[in-house]
Design an enzyme around this catalytic site. Structure first.
Site, PDB file in Angstrom:
ATOM      1  N   ASN A 160       0.873  -1.174   0.000  1.00 50.51           N
ATOM      2  CA  ASN A 160       0.000   0.000   0.000  1.00 50.51           C
ATOM      3  C   ASN A 160       0.911   1.226   0.000  1.00 50.51           C
ATOM      4  O   ASN A 160       1.410   1.634   1.047  1.00 50.51           O
ATOM      5  CB  ASN A 160      -0.905  -0.056   1.246  1.00 50.51           C
ATOM      6  CG  ASN A 160      -1.774   1.169   1.408  1.00 50.51           C
ATOM      7  OD1 ASN A 160      -1.625   2.174   0.697  1.00 50.51           O
ATOM      8  ND2 ASN A 160      -2.695   1.105   2.357  1.00 50.51           N
ATOM      9  N   HIS A 202     -10.559   6.496  -1.072  1.00 54.18           N
ATOM     10  CA  HIS A 202     -10.625   5.798   0.223  1.00 54.18           C
ATOM     11  C   HIS A 202     -11.592   4.614   0.177  1.00 54.18           C
ATOM     12  O   HIS A 202     -12.080   4.152   1.211  1.00 54.18           O
ATOM     13  CB  HIS A 202     -11.049   6.748   1.372  1.00 54.18           C
ATOM     14  CG  HIS A 202      -9.978   7.701   1.789  1.00 54.18           C
ATOM     15  ND1 HIS A 202     -10.246   9.001   2.176  1.00 54.18           N
ATOM     16  CD2 HIS A 202      -8.634   7.565   1.878  1.00 54.18           C
ATOM     17  CE1 HIS A 202      -9.113   9.613   2.484  1.00 54.18           C
ATOM     18  NE2 HIS A 202      -8.111   8.769   2.295  1.00 54.18           N
ATOM     19  N   ARG A 231      -2.616  -1.881  -3.378  1.00 53.26           N
ATOM     20  CA  ARG A 231      -3.544  -0.756  -3.426  1.00 53.26           C
ATOM     21  C   ARG A 231      -3.194   0.058  -4.671  1.00 53.26           C
ATOM     22  O   ARG A 231      -2.040   0.433  -4.872  1.00 53.26           O
ATOM     23  CB  ARG A 231      -3.366   0.113  -2.197  1.00 53.26           C
ATOM     24  CG  ARG A 231      -4.198   1.373  -2.267  1.00 53.26           C
ATOM     25  CD  ARG A 231      -3.759   2.360  -1.233  1.00 53.26           C
ATOM     26  NE  ARG A 231      -4.629   3.519  -1.236  1.00 53.26           N
ATOM     27  CZ  ARG A 231      -4.305   4.661  -0.641  1.00 53.26           C
ATOM     28  NH1 ARG A 231      -3.154   4.784  -0.008  1.00 53.26           N
ATOM     29  NH2 ARG A 231      -5.139   5.669  -0.673  1.00 53.26           N
ATOM     30  N   GLU A 268      -7.111  -1.395   5.649  1.00 47.91           N
ATOM     31  CA  GLU A 268      -7.066  -1.487   4.182  1.00 47.91           C
ATOM     32  C   GLU A 268      -6.258  -2.700   3.735  1.00 47.91           C
ATOM     33  O   GLU A 268      -6.620  -3.368   2.759  1.00 47.91           O
ATOM     34  CB  GLU A 268      -6.456  -0.202   3.603  1.00 47.91           C
ATOM     35  CG  GLU A 268      -7.374   1.001   3.765  1.00 47.91           C
ATOM     36  CD  GLU A 268      -6.663   2.332   3.558  1.00 47.91           C
ATOM     37  OE1 GLU A 268      -5.644   2.589   4.226  1.00 47.91           O
ATOM     38  OE2 GLU A 268      -7.127   3.132   2.730  1.00 47.91           O
ATOM     39  N   ARG A 326      -3.569  18.925   2.500  1.00 50.80           N
ATOM     40  CA  ARG A 326      -4.388  19.250   1.314  1.00 50.80           C
ATOM     41  C   ARG A 326      -5.508  20.211   1.696  1.00 50.80           C
ATOM     42  O   ARG A 326      -6.086  20.102   2.764  1.00 50.80           O
ATOM     43  CB  ARG A 326      -4.993  17.974   0.716  1.00 50.80           C
ATOM     44  CG  ARG A 326      -3.968  17.108   0.027  1.00 50.80           C
ATOM     45  CD  ARG A 326      -4.555  15.773  -0.405  1.00 50.80           C
ATOM     46  NE  ARG A 326      -3.944  14.671   0.315  1.00 50.80           N
ATOM     47  CZ  ARG A 326      -4.376  13.413   0.305  1.00 50.80           C
ATOM     48  NH1 ARG A 326      -5.447  13.081  -0.403  1.00 50.80           N
ATOM     49  NH2 ARG A 326      -3.754  12.477   0.991  1.00 50.80           N
TER      50      ARG A 326
END
Ligand code: ADP
Length: 404
Positions: A8, A176, A88, A374, A236
């Site tokens: 990932n 996400h 991912r 994840e 961000r």
């Protein structure tokens, strides 16, 4: 022993995990490389979270960081046989609604989405390409952050731009999704009634977004064409009036790269506070700028929860997840207090203790805290898609190092 590996890769961090190749994969080892390009640090953990090894190497790029991480993880595991690798991949484009087995055609297709996710996609694809070159027979699986949102309605996906641009792919994708898919599955176990209802999941980490999930399906998300839209994040900006960008180009002479640097790396909690992108540092600070950054972070979440409740026609629960959502009781308390108009009431003791169900008696909606995973989601998909394939002859985990 054999294992499957999960990679990932983020913009400044890489996570690696190894699992047993069972239908319910068991974690064998987990490793994390943080601070690529800033303050590099590699950490390896046992399945129960015990720190097994750490290194603070000199400056490295993504490939070097991956090599170090894999070296440390395989040392901890004793170089087991490798059955498959799951990755991912941030952007799957409009065509993928679930995980897929990787072949050369898919890799070429995914290369086309690099401009849509310039800070992630190249780092996601580089190890896939290197591994295919080293071991073309080793099965690899791509799990997309966009896939969970693929079923959203046309109106949710579209900008009010000329139709030809929408048709060319300038539309909202949402991100996400690997985390949201995992949370939706956990909800079916932890709270089956709520899983059939209307839920806002708040994935609040360095990257942050909300997803409206109705009966297990993504209806809307705060991230759009790119992962810079929506909420205030670590560095961000989140949603901006697009007129701001034109103004910055005209008045400050910023070009595309300058704007990218500003809105992806210098804004958000870091830009507003001038102190840190890290919520822990902001909570520990008495500076008014730190308070202001947190206030803006929470305010944007509240606005968007209202919008998502409107889109779903109601809301039955809120789920907090990821670094801030799982660990920062104060953020959870502030968000739930701002949802009092929806009937939300938080049990303060359960919230402080970090329990899973945080709902106070008499609350009009469920409030939950569910840790995301994840890597486990990717591991499950990788096992499901590769289980029936012929065994890959003689690949061991160190092939990952050679390929980097
Ligand atoms: P990423 O998006 O990189 O995976 P994470 O999900 O790890 O990020 O979230 C990182 C964020 O979580 C940081 O802002 C960090 O400060 C915050 N965080 C982690 N632990 C805590 C904690 N105990 N209290 C408050 N914030 C925390």
């Amino acid at each position: 022993m054999s294992c499957i590996a999960v990679l990932n890769a983020g913009s400044s961090s890489i996570k690696l995990a190894a699992y047993s190749p069972a239908a319910q994969p068991a974690l064998l080892v987990k490793a994390r490389f943080e601070g690529i390009g800033v303050a590099p640090k590699a950490l390896v953990f046992s399945p129960d979270g015990e720190l097994l090894a750490q290194q603070s190497p000199g400056p490295v790029d993504h490939a070097g960081a991956t090599r170090i991480l894999i070296g440390m993880a395989t040392a901890a595991l004793g170089n087991p046989a490798l059955d498959a690798v799951g990755h991912r991949v941030v952007h799957g484009g409009p065509g993928h609604a679930g995980p897929v087995l990787i072949d050369d055609a898919l890799l070429a297709e995914l290369e086309r989405f690099v401009p849509l996710a310039p800070l992630h996609q190249p780092h996601n694809l580089a190890p896939i390409r290197a591994l295919r070159a080293a071991r073309p027979d080793l099965p690899q699986v791509a799990c997309f952050d966009t896939a969970f949102h693929a079923g959203q309605s046309w109106v949710e996906r579209s900008f009010a731009l000329p139709r030809a641009l929408t048709d060319a792919g300038v539309r909202r994708y949402g991100f996400h999704g690997i985390s949201y898919d995992y949370i939706a599955a956990r909800l079916r176990v932890l709270a089956p009634d709520l899983a059939r209802g209307k839920v806002v999941v708040a994935h609040l980490g360095n990257g942050a977004s909300l997803c409206a999930i109705d009966d297990g399906r993504s209806v809307a998300s705060t991230m759009g064409f790119t992962a810079v839209d929506g909420l205030v994040m670590g560095t961000r900006s989140g949603a901006l009036d697009p007129g701001v960008l034109i103004y910055l180009m005209d008045e400050y002479g910023l070009d595309a790269r300058g704007i990218e640097d500003l809105i992806y790396k210098k804004s958000g909690l870091l830009g507003v506070s001038g102190i840190s992108s890290d919520m822990r540092a902001l909570r520990a600070s008495d500076a008014p700028e730190a308070r202001a950054a947190i206030a803006l972070f929470v305010h944007r979440i509240l606005r968007e929860i209202g919008a998502l409740a409107a889109v779903m026609g109601g809301i039955d629960g809120i789920v907090f997840t990821a670094g801030i959502g799982e660990n920062d009781a104060a953020t959870r308390a502030e968000v739930v207090a701002g949802c009092a108009w929806l009937g939300a009431r938080l049990d303060d003791d359960r919230n402080a203790a970090g329990e899973i169900d945080l709902t106070a008696p008499g609350s009009g909606l469920r409030i939950m805290r569910i840790p995301t995973d994840e890597e486990l989601n990717i591991a499950r998909a990788t096992v499901a898609l590769t289980r029936d394939l012929p065994a890959c002859d003689g690949a061991t985990a160190d092939v990952l190092i050679a390929a980097k």
